[in-house]
Design a protein around this motif. Sequence first.
Motif, PDB file in Angstrom:
ATOM      1  N   GLU A   1      60.756  41.493  55.827  1.00  0.00           N
ATOM      2  CA  GLU A   1      61.365  41.523  57.165  1.00  0.00           C
ATOM      3  C   GLU A   1      62.865  41.247  57.127  1.00  0.00           C
ATOM      4  N   GLU A   2      63.285  40.302  56.294  1.00  0.00           N
ATOM      5  CA  GLU A   2      64.698  39.932  56.249  1.00  0.00           C
ATOM      6  C   GLU A   2      65.571  41.021  55.624  1.00  0.00           C
ATOM      7  N   GLN A   3      64.960  42.025  54.996  1.00  0.00           N
ATOM      8  CA  GLN A   3      65.724  43.104  54.373  1.00  0.00           C
ATOM      9  C   GLN A   3      65.639  44.427  55.136  1.00  0.00           C
TER      10      GLN A   3
ATOM     11  N   ARG B   1      69.327  48.799  47.453  1.00  0.00           N
ATOM     12  CA  ARG B   1      67.989  48.991  46.901  1.00  0.00           C
ATOM     13  C   ARG B   1      67.273  47.660  46.878  1.00  0.00           C
ATOM     14  N   LEU B   2      65.988  47.699  47.149  1.00  0.00           N
ATOM     15  CA  LEU B   2      65.196  46.472  47.080  1.00  0.00           C
ATOM     16  C   LEU B   2      65.065  46.063  45.621  1.00  0.00           C
ATOM     17  N   GLU B   3      65.279  44.797  45.363  1.00  0.00           N
ATOM     18  CA  GLU B   3      65.273  44.290  43.991  1.00  0.00           C
ATOM     19  C   GLU B   3      64.003  44.662  43.231  1.00  0.00           C
ATOM     20  N   ARG B   4      62.847  44.557  43.877  1.00  0.00           N
ATOM     21  CA  ARG B   4      61.591  44.791  43.159  1.00  0.00           C
ATOM     22  C   ARG B   4      61.383  46.255  42.791  1.00  0.00           C
TER      23      ARG B   4
ATOM     24  N   PHE C   1      67.827  57.959  66.737  1.00  0.00           N
ATOM     25  CA  PHE C   1      67.863  56.696  66.012  1.00  0.00           C
ATOM     26  C   PHE C   1      66.652  56.587  65.089  1.00  0.00           C
ATOM     27  N   LEU C   2      66.789  55.754  64.077  1.00  0.00           N
ATOM     28  CA  LEU C   2      65.760  55.515  63.068  1.00  0.00           C
ATOM     29  C   LEU C   2      65.226  54.102  63.238  1.00  0.00           C
ATOM     30  N   VAL C   3      63.901  53.947  63.208  1.00  0.00           N
ATOM     31  CA  VAL C   3      63.268  52.628  63.322  1.00  0.00           C
ATOM     32  C   VAL C   3      62.340  52.454  62.119  1.00  0.00           C
ATOM     33  N   LEU C   4      62.508  51.356  61.403  1.00  0.00           N
ATOM     34  CA  LEU C   4      61.632  51.014  60.277  1.00  0.00           C
ATOM     35  C   LEU C   4      60.837  49.770  60.642  1.00  0.00           C
ATOM     36  N   THR C   5      59.509  49.851  60.498  1.00  0.00           N
ATOM     37  CA  THR C   5      58.657  48.692  60.794  1.00  0.00           C
ATOM     38  C   THR C   5      57.567  48.575  59.751  1.00  0.00           C
TER      39      THR C   5
END
Length: 99
Positions: A35-37, A47-50, A76-80
Motif C-alpha cells: 500500500e505504501e508504494q 521498480r519494486l525492490e522484490r 486517469f489510472l487507478v491501481l488497487t
Amino acid sequence: MDNAIKYGHRAHIELTCPDKHFVIAISDSSPGIPEEQLGNVTHPFYRLERFRSSETGGTGLGLSITQNIVRNMGGFLVLTNRPKGGLTAEIHLPLQTFR
C-alpha cells in the motif's frame, strides 16, 4: 496486461461504461503492491525492490508511460490491491475521447 501476466501469471480484463467514462480494468493474481508504494509505481524508473532481477527485466517505465498516455486522453489510472490478493489497474477514459 504485460505486468499482470508477468507478475500474476494471467490477466482478467473487463470493460465497463459507467456514467460518462468507460473503464478498462485489468486484474491479476500477483502478490499485489505494498500500500505504501502504490503511489510510487507510476513514477519513471521506479521498480519494486522484490521484483528487481535479471529474470523479469524491465526499466520501471511501463506504468509511468501508461499514466501519461491516459492523462493526455483526459482520463486517469487507478491501481488497487484486490482483497483476496492480486492487483487491479483501472484506466478511466471519458467517452468524448472516442467520438
